[in-house]
Each structure stands twice: as C-alpha cells, then as structure tokens.
Design an enzyme around this catalytic site. Structure first.
Site, PDB file in Angstrom:
ATOM      1  N   SER A  10      32.297  36.397  50.125  1.00 35.81           N
ATOM      2  CA  SER A  10      31.670  35.076  50.255  1.00 35.81           C
ATOM      3  C   SER A  10      30.172  35.137  50.544  1.00 35.81           C
ATOM      4  CB  SER A  10      32.404  34.242  51.302  1.00 35.81           C
ATOM      5  OG  SER A  10      33.723  33.985  50.869  1.00 35.81           O
TER       6      SER A  10
ATOM      7  N   HIS B 144      38.942  47.795  44.302  1.00 35.22           N
ATOM      8  CA  HIS B 144      38.744  46.417  44.765  1.00 35.22           C
ATOM      9  C   HIS B 144      40.054  45.917  45.390  1.00 35.22           C
ATOM     10  CE1 HIS B 144      38.100  42.119  44.787  1.00 35.22           C
ATOM     11  NE2 HIS B 144      36.806  42.382  44.740  1.00 35.22           N
TER      12      HIS B 144
ATOM     13  N   GLU C 232      34.200  45.182  52.038  1.00 33.79           N
ATOM     14  CA  GLU C 232      34.639  43.839  51.677  1.00 33.79           C
ATOM     15  C   GLU C 232      35.874  43.456  52.475  1.00 33.79           C
ATOM     16  OE1 GLU C 232      33.153  42.495  47.584  1.00 33.79           O
ATOM     17  OE2 GLU C 232      35.046  43.517  47.298  1.00 33.79           O
TER      18      GLU C 232
ATOM     19  N   LYS D 142      34.850  39.066  37.847  1.00 34.55           N
ATOM     20  CA  LYS D 142      36.322  38.960  37.903  1.00 34.55           C
ATOM     21  C   LYS D 142      36.842  38.341  36.599  1.00 34.55           C
ATOM     22  CE  LYS D 142      36.100  38.681  42.907  1.00 34.55           C
ATOM     23  NZ  LYS D 142      36.726  38.261  44.155  1.00 34.55           N
TER      24      LYS D 142
ATOM     25  N   GLU E  39      41.568  43.278  45.137  1.00 35.25           N
ATOM     26  CA  GLU E  39      42.455  42.569  44.203  1.00 35.25           C
ATOM     27  C   GLU E  39      43.229  43.546  43.316  1.00 35.25           C
ATOM     28  OE1 GLU E  39      39.549  39.798  42.655  1.00 35.25           O
ATOM     29  OE2 GLU E  39      39.461  38.840  44.632  1.00 35.25           O
TER      30      GLU E  39
ATOM     31  N   ASN F  99      30.302  40.618  40.463  1.00 39.29           N
ATOM     32  CA  ASN F  99      31.645  40.892  39.948  1.00 39.29           C
ATOM     33  C   ASN F  99      32.191  39.591  39.360  1.00 39.29           C
ATOM     34  OD1 ASN F  99      34.304  41.546  39.542  1.00 39.29           O
ATOM     35  ND2 ASN F  99      34.798  41.861  41.713  1.00 39.29           N
TER      36      ASN F  99
ATOM     37  N   GLY G 142      36.279  35.272  48.534  1.00 34.80           N
ATOM     38  CA  GLY G 142      36.644  34.103  47.733  1.00 34.80           C
ATOM     39  C   GLY G 142      36.605  32.783  48.485  1.00 34.80           C
TER      40      GLY G 142
HETATM   41  P1  PGA Z   1      33.541  36.618  46.618  1.00 37.99           P
HETATM   42  O1  PGA Z   1      34.149  37.978  46.051  1.00 37.99           O
HETATM   43  O2  PGA Z   1      32.050  36.753  46.598  1.00 37.99           O
HETATM   44  O3  PGA Z   1      34.045  35.560  45.692  1.00 37.99           O
HETATM   45  O4  PGA Z   1      34.047  36.474  48.016  1.00 37.99           O
HETATM   46  C1  PGA Z   1      33.631  39.208  46.420  1.00 37.99           C
HETATM   47  C2  PGA Z   1      34.431  40.297  45.784  1.00 37.99           C
HETATM   48  O5  PGA Z   1      35.667  40.170  45.729  1.00 37.99           O
HETATM   49  O6  PGA Z   1      33.874  41.285  45.292  1.00 37.99           O
END
Ligand code: PGA
Length: 250
Positions: A212, A94, A164, A11, A96, A9, A170
C-alpha cells in the site's frame, strides 16, 4: 541518499495490451523527469510486447519465473526467455505466489535460477500478521535464510530484498506499515543479511518496502523509512497515481 528503485508490479490489473502500452508510455514520461530508477513488471504476454530491446528510462521485470531450465515445463516461462527479451529483474516469492503454494524451497530455486541466467531477483518476504511475541521476526529470518543461504557467497549480495508485510498489501496508504515500523524492519533485514554477506555488502544491499505505497505516504516512507525504494502494486497500475507516487518518492 541513494537514488530510489521503484518497481511497479502490475499484477493482473491491466486487461488489454492497449492499456499496457498506454501505461508504459505514461510511466516513461514521468520517469524521464525523475532521478529514481523505474522498473515495471507486466504480465508475461505484455513483456514480449513491451520489450523493444532499446535502452529505455523504464526497465522491465517479470512477476515470476520458472525454477526449471529450458525444457520440459509446460506453461512456465524460463529465465532464458526473459533474459533474451532484455528483462533485467524478476520478482520472486511474492506473497500472492506463496499463497498459491510456492514453498521456501521453490522460491530458493527460483532465486538461484534467476542469478544463473543473469537476472536480478527481487526476493519478497513478509509476515501475514504481527504477533505480540514477535515470532514474525523469526518467520522473516526463515524466509530470508532459505533463499540466501544456498547461494554462492559471490551471488548473495546481488539479490534485491522486498519487505512486504501481507497485512499491508492491496489496501490504502492508511493501512500501510508506518515509516517508523518500516525503518525498524530495514535495519532488521540488513542485520540478517550480515550473516550471509560482508558488512560492506549488507550496507550496500538494496532493500525495498512494499504494501500500500501510494502518493499519500510515499514521501514519508522515503524520508523516515530508510528504504532504498518501493515495490508498488495497485498504485503502479493507475498512470496518474503512479506519476504522483514517483514525484512524491523522488
Ligand atoms: P500494493 O501491492 O501496492 O497493491 O499493496 C504491493 C505488492 O503486492 O507488491
């Protein structure tokens, strides 16, 4: 062990189309040497740019989609558009997006739209924190049920689930959920799925972990986390990191 499904992803990490093209090219080189199925989810404008229509070792996913059909939804991207570009998967719900106000109801509508346009939804669920009374387990059940229950029984098993936990997103490999915790959650989600699909379908369902995942923990999470794959954020936007992660995970 099944072949892993690894979804990158991107982002909003990639700021130019030149960088997007370079990242896809390097991901393709790594994917060619891996047994894992690799899919990347670029921002919308790059999807149009990167979708060549040709069969590729790296599939494309969207990071979101509209819950509306083609028509009056300014600024949205419909499932039909994605499908016409040869996109196979779409990330839905997601954290976010949920943090920007997307409700369980909207997420459910997007999952339905994805399936009806022939896209495979990757439904993200995850708690923001773990309380001692384990209320977060009930919270996860709520998120899952809200999206899966309204679906026709034949469609339910087509949804990919990505667990997640928001507290793990993140950060760094040290802050990720542990392989032990991930294994427990994979079992729990499979158990929840059994309320909606047959035993066999629940056993076969694809359940990913995200939060992460980095080269440092990908192997342990794969080996002891009982995952079918990963949803990777920041580490998928760095070509060296993603290459090392794919190697460690496959
Ligand atoms: P990350 O994000 O690997 O940066 O923790 C995962 C995600 O939000 O899909």
């Amino acid at each position: 062990m099944r072949d892993m499904l690894i979804i990158g992803n991107w982002k909003t990490y990639i700021a130019t189309s030149k960088d997007a093209k370079a990242l896809l090219a390097s991901t393709k080189r790594v994917a060619a040497m891996s047994r894992a199925k690799i899919i990347v989810a670029p921002p919308f404008p790059y999807i149009g740019l990167l979708a060549t229509g040709k069969k590729s070792k790296v599939g494309l996913a969207a990071q979101d989609m509209s819950e509306s059909a083609v028509g009056n939804a300014t600024g949205e991207v419909s499932g039909e558009v994605l499908k016409s570009l040869g996109i196979s998967h779409v990330i839905v719900g997601h954290s976010e997006r949920r943090a920007r106000g997307e409700s369980d109801m909207v997420v459910a509508a997007k999952v339905r739209r994805a399936l009806s346009t022939g896209l495979i939804p990757i439904l993200c669920i995850g708690e923001s924190e773990r309380d001692h009374d384990a209320k977060y387990l009930q919270f996860l059940k709520g998120q899952l049920d809200a999206a899966i229950k309204p679906l026709a029984p034949k469609d339910r098993a087509r949804v990919v689930i990505a667990y997640e936990p928001i507290w793990a997103i993140g950060k760094t490999a040290n802050d990720s959920a542990s392989p032990h915790d991930v294994a427990e959650m994979m079992l729990y989600i499979r158990k929840l799925l059994r309320e909606h699909v047959s035993e066999k379908e629940a056993a076969r369902a694809t359940i990913l972990y995200g939060g992460s995942v980095e080269p440092e923990n990908a192997h342990a999470l794969r080996k002891s986390g009982h995952v079918d794959g990963f949803l990777v954020g920041h580490a998928s936007a760095d070509s060296k990191m993603f290459a090392a992660l794919i190697k460690a995970a496959s």
